[in-house]
Design a protein around this motif. Structure first.
Motif, PDB file in Angstrom:
ATOM      1  N   LEU A  44       0.811  -1.215   0.000  1.00 17.55           N
ATOM      2  CA  LEU A  44       0.000   0.000   0.000  1.00 17.55           C
ATOM      3  C   LEU A  44       0.850   1.274   0.000  1.00 17.55           C
ATOM      4  N   GLY A  45       2.170   1.101   0.016  1.00 17.31           N
ATOM      5  CA  GLY A  45       3.061   2.264   0.030  1.00 17.31           C
ATOM      6  C   GLY A  45       3.080   2.998   1.358  1.00 17.31           C
ATOM      7  N   GLN A  46       2.802   2.310   2.439  1.00 17.54           N
ATOM      8  CA  GLN A  46       2.695   2.921   3.768  1.00 17.54           C
ATOM      9  C   GLN A  46       4.020   2.848   4.536  1.00 17.54           C
ATOM     10  N   PHE A  47       5.038   3.503   4.022  1.00 14.11           N
ATOM     11  CA  PHE A  47       6.366   3.434   4.626  1.00 14.11           C
ATOM     12  C   PHE A  47       6.387   4.018   6.039  1.00 14.11           C
ATOM     13  N   ARG A  48       5.652   5.074   6.268  1.00 10.67           N
ATOM     14  CA  ARG A  48       5.589   5.675   7.615  1.00 10.67           C
ATOM     15  C   ARG A  48       4.996   4.680   8.611  1.00 10.67           C
ATOM     16  N   ALA A  49       3.921   4.002   8.219  1.00 10.29           N
ATOM     17  CA  ALA A  49       3.297   3.006   9.095  1.00 10.29           C
ATOM     18  C   ALA A  49       4.248   1.839   9.362  1.00 10.29           C
ATOM     19  N   ILE A  50       5.017   1.459   8.358  1.00  9.99           N
ATOM     20  CA  ILE A  50       6.014   0.397   8.548  1.00  9.99           C
ATOM     21  C   ILE A  50       7.043   0.849   9.579  1.00  9.99           C
ATOM     22  N   THR A  51       7.515   2.078   9.449  1.00 10.28           N
ATOM     23  CA  THR A  51       8.493   2.612  10.395  1.00 10.28           C
ATOM     24  C   THR A  51       7.942   2.592  11.816  1.00 10.28           C
ATOM     25  N   LEU A  52       6.692   2.963  11.987  1.00  8.62           N
ATOM     26  CA  LEU A  52       6.076   2.946  13.316  1.00  8.62           C
ATOM     27  C   LEU A  52       6.044   1.533  13.893  1.00  8.62           C
ATOM     28  N   ARG A  53       5.770   0.542  13.060  1.00  9.46           N
ATOM     29  CA  ARG A  53       5.734  -0.847  13.552  1.00  9.46           C
ATOM     30  C   ARG A  53       7.123  -1.381  13.852  1.00  9.46           C
ATOM     31  N   VAL A  54       8.107  -0.971  13.082  1.00  9.10           N
ATOM     32  CA  VAL A  54       9.469  -1.450  13.305  1.00  9.10           C
ATOM     33  C   VAL A  54      10.099  -0.738  14.494  1.00  9.10           C
ATOM     34  N   ASN A  55       9.919   0.566  14.579  1.00  6.66           N
ATOM     35  CA  ASN A  55      10.620   1.384  15.553  1.00  6.66           C
ATOM     36  C   ASN A  55       9.788   1.740  16.774  1.00  6.66           C
ATOM     37  N   GLY A  56       8.472   1.684  16.659  1.00 12.46           N
ATOM     38  CA  GLY A  56       7.624   2.128  17.756  1.00 12.46           C
ATOM     39  C   GLY A  56       7.456   3.641  17.764  1.00 12.46           C
ATOM     40  N   GLY A  57       8.123   4.296  16.859  1.00 13.17           N
ATOM     41  CA  GLY A  57       8.077   5.753  16.700  1.00 13.17           C
ATOM     42  C   GLY A  57       8.635   6.094  15.337  1.00 13.17           C
ATOM     43  N   LEU A  58       9.125   7.291  15.222  1.00 15.73           N
ATOM     44  CA  LEU A  58       9.690   7.730  13.938  1.00 15.73           C
ATOM     45  C   LEU A  58      11.168   8.102  14.070  1.00 15.73           C
ATOM     46  N   ASN A  59      11.863   7.459  15.003  1.00 19.70           N
ATOM     47  CA  ASN A  59      13.289   7.714  15.180  1.00 19.70           C
ATOM     48  C   ASN A  59      14.039   7.396  13.889  1.00 19.70           C
ATOM     49  N   GLY A  60      14.857   8.331  13.445  1.00 17.07           N
ATOM     50  CA  GLY A  60      15.649   8.129  12.247  1.00 17.07           C
ATOM     51  C   GLY A  60      14.840   8.094  10.966  1.00 17.07           C
ATOM     52  N   TYR A  61      13.659   8.694  10.996  1.00 19.19           N
ATOM     53  CA  TYR A  61      12.773   8.599   9.827  1.00 19.19           C
ATOM     54  C   TYR A  61      13.396   9.188   8.563  1.00 19.19           C
ATOM     55  N   ALA A  62      14.089  10.292   8.672  1.00 24.20           N
ATOM     56  CA  ALA A  62      14.705  10.896   7.485  1.00 24.20           C
ATOM     57  C   ALA A  62      15.737   9.958   6.866  1.00 24.20           C
ATOM     58  N   ASP A  63      16.514   9.298   7.706  1.00 22.52           N
ATOM     59  CA  ASP A  63      17.515   8.336   7.234  1.00 22.52           C
ATOM     60  C   ASP A  63      16.837   7.128   6.583  1.00 22.52           C
ATOM     61  N   ARG A  64      15.801   6.629   7.220  1.00 22.54           N
ATOM     62  CA  ARG A  64      15.043   5.496   6.667  1.00 22.54           C
ATOM     63  C   ARG A  64      14.470   5.873   5.300  1.00 22.54           C
ATOM     64  N   LEU A  65      13.936   7.080   5.211  1.00 20.50           N
ATOM     65  CA  LEU A  65      13.338   7.545   3.964  1.00 20.50           C
ATOM     66  C   LEU A  65      14.392   7.692   2.865  1.00 20.50           C
TER      67      LEU A  65
END
Length: 176
Positions: A143-164
């Motif tokens: 579904l292209g839900q990368f932010r939601a994936i990050t939340l499930r992996v990290n529990g938050g959005l730590n390092g989101y810019a790097d992940r992106l």
């Protein structure tokens, strides 16, 4: 299949570790239905960030911060340090080690008795694949839900810019 050259372009700082990880990563992705470019781009981006481009299969911190965390199943003294983050997606806590052990070995005690198995190349890859599939992350990738994936992996959005950044690089390399 993701080639050594593709992984090098996605994780340019991984260096010689790519040679160790390319075959086990491909086996893990196939075994856990991470088989489309969208799924692979999301998976590889998350593990690239979580592992520092395949440098770390054990959390750098001591794990003391997880001591007594009932939400992680850390109910016995020493659980925080013993079951700190390991693997390419940092499996953390007694409850997650137990679930991963059942998922990978069919036995709840293997990883509880030998948590360092997740630090090996094969264990790090397999535990990441297990985590990914057990949390339904293929569906979110579809579904292209990368932010939601990050939340499930990290529990938050730590390092989101790097992940992106890894994600966008992986999308380009995998021709999405």
């Amino acid at each position: 299949m993701v080639s050594h050259e593709q992984l090098k372009r996605i994780m340019p700082y991984a260096g010689h570790r790519l040679t160790l990880f390319v075959a086990p990563l491909n086996a893990t992705m196939d075994a856990n239905e991470i088989t489309t470019p969208a799924r692979r781009a999301a998976f590889l981006a998350q593990i690239a960030h979580e592992s520092g481009s395949l440098r770390y299969t054990r959390e750098i911190a001591s794990g003391e911060a997880y001591e007594g965390r009932a939400d992680l199943g850390n109910t016995e003294p020493g659980d925080g340090v013993r079951y700190k983050g390991r693997g390419l997606i940092q499996i953390t806590g007694r409850a997650n080690y137990r679930a991963c052990s059942i998922g990978l070995y069919g036995d709840p005690d293997i990883l509880l008795q030998h948590p360092d198995l997740i630090e090996t190349v094969a264990g790090a890859c397999d535990s990441a694949g297990w985590y990914w599939k057990s949390r339904g992350l293929n569906a979110l990738a579809d579904l292209g839900q990368f932010r939601a994936i990050t939340l499930r992996v990290n529990g938050g959005l730590n390092g989101y810019a790097d992940r992106l950044e890894y994600f966008h690089r992986a999308q380009k390399v995998l021709a999405l």
